[in-house]
Design an enzyme around this catalytic site. Structure first.
Site, PDB file in Angstrom:
ATOM      1  CG  HIS A 124       3.376  -0.460   4.330  1.00  0.00           C
ATOM      2  ND1 HIS A 124       3.637   0.053   5.584  1.00  0.00           N
ATOM      3  CD2 HIS A 124       2.033  -0.368   4.161  1.00  0.00           C
ATOM      4  CE1 HIS A 124       2.500   0.435   6.147  1.00  0.00           C
ATOM      5  NE2 HIS A 124       1.514   0.186   5.300  1.00  0.00           N
ATOM      6  CD  GLU A 125      -0.141  -1.862   1.305  1.00  0.00           C
ATOM      7  OE1 GLU A 125      -0.960  -2.548   1.960  1.00  0.00           O
ATOM      8  OE2 GLU A 125      -0.042  -0.624   1.441  1.00  0.00           O
ATOM      9  CG  HIS A 128      -0.643  -3.894   6.292  1.00  0.00           C
ATOM     10  ND1 HIS A 128      -0.822  -3.487   7.599  1.00  0.00           N
ATOM     11  CD2 HIS A 128      -0.500  -2.751   5.558  1.00  0.00           C
ATOM     12  CE1 HIS A 128      -0.782  -2.165   7.662  1.00  0.00           C
ATOM     13  NE2 HIS A 128      -0.576  -1.696   6.451  1.00  0.00           N
ATOM     14  CD  GLU A 187      -1.305   1.558   7.791  1.00  0.00           C
ATOM     15  OE1 GLU A 187      -0.367   1.681   6.978  1.00  0.00           O
ATOM     16  OE2 GLU A 187      -2.272   0.808   7.583  1.00  0.00           O
TER      17      GLU A 187
END
Length: 268
Positions: A124-125, A128, A187
């Site tokens: 997930h990071e 980003h 997100e």
């Protein structure tokens, strides 16, 4: 003069809208150069590590680095200098700065109960960073400030209370009507990109659902409307949709494709 200012804003918008997010293919408006973005990420990362207790050479620290590298290896971004560090902090959180600088807090290990669940966080990071969400947020902030400035210029001949009322209304409207929903959208997009990264790297994407179930049980969440992040339940439903799309495309998904010495072990 007002027409010229509006024309400049519109021109900047269309010039800036020249990139697309990976996987989702969403059009993005980014006015920050990648060179400046990477430099800011590098500088901020050094400050974070300088003011944090970085954990090295433990099983968990090695796990964070190995899982991070495994996911980063499937990403064709040679301009990113990937780094993955575990930092002592009881918050259940992680973040990524531009250029692939990922920090995982020890608190997240309480809910990421195996390597696949930890891969959910790290992918997930990484997502980003790949989607340049930081630069995109900076652009949104700059545009928001520019529109407010333009409004104040237009209202400068009005009574002071009119300008004050505009600023209050604009501040609330932009915060809850634009900035927070935009953050929640990013997100959700990072969740989607992250699931695809997990799958390509050979992790069990079904564990991502269990991770967010753990997060839901372990935290008291405020109303999603007032938050920068979607609720855990919203994320679970979104991830179910993404997994279903992958199943339809790929058929039955294997729980894990590859192993190494750090993967496949429970964290505790």
């Amino acid at each position: 003069m007002y027409k010229k200012v509006i024309l400049i804003i519109i021109t900047i918008f269309f010039i800036g809208c020249n990139s697309k997010a990976p996987v989702t293919n969403r059009d993005q408006l980014i006015l920050i150069s990648q060179t400046n973005e990477l430099a800011l990420g590098e500088q901020s990362y050094k400050e974070v590590l300088k003011n944090s207790e970085v954990i090295n050479n433990t099983v968990d620290a090695k796990r964070v680095k190995e899982i991070g590298r495994k996911i980063a290896n499937i990403v064709d971004r040679t301009d990113y200098k990937w780094e993955f560090n575990l930092v002592k902090n009881e918050e259940k959180n992680a973040f990524c700065l531009p250029g692939g600088k990922v920090v995982v807090y020890t608190g997240i290990l309480k809910v990421a109960k195996n390597d696949d669940q930890l891969a959910t966080v790290i992918s997930h990071e990484i997502a980003h960073a790949l989607a340049r969400h930081g630069a995109e947020r900076m652009t949104t902030g700059l545009i928001s400030q520019g529109v407010q400035l333009l409004g104040n210029i237009i209202l400068s001949t009005q009574a002071s209370h009119v300008q004050s009322t505009f600023n209050v209304a604009y501040g609330l409207g932009s915060q809850y009507g634009v900035l927070l929903p935009y953050s929640r959208m990013q997100e959700s997009e990072a969740d989607e990109i992250g699931i695809h990264l997990m799958f390509q790297a050979g992790f069990n994407i079904y564990e991502s659902l269990k991770f967010w179930e753990n997060m839901s049980k372990d935290s008291n969440q405020s109303n999603e409307f007032f938050s920068t992040h979607p609720s855990s339940q919203t994320r679970i439903e979104n991830i179910k949709r993404i997994i279903k799309e992958l199943e339809d495309k790929e058929g039955k998904l294997p729980p894990r494709v590859q192993f190494n010495e750090f993967l496949g072990k429970r964290i505790y």
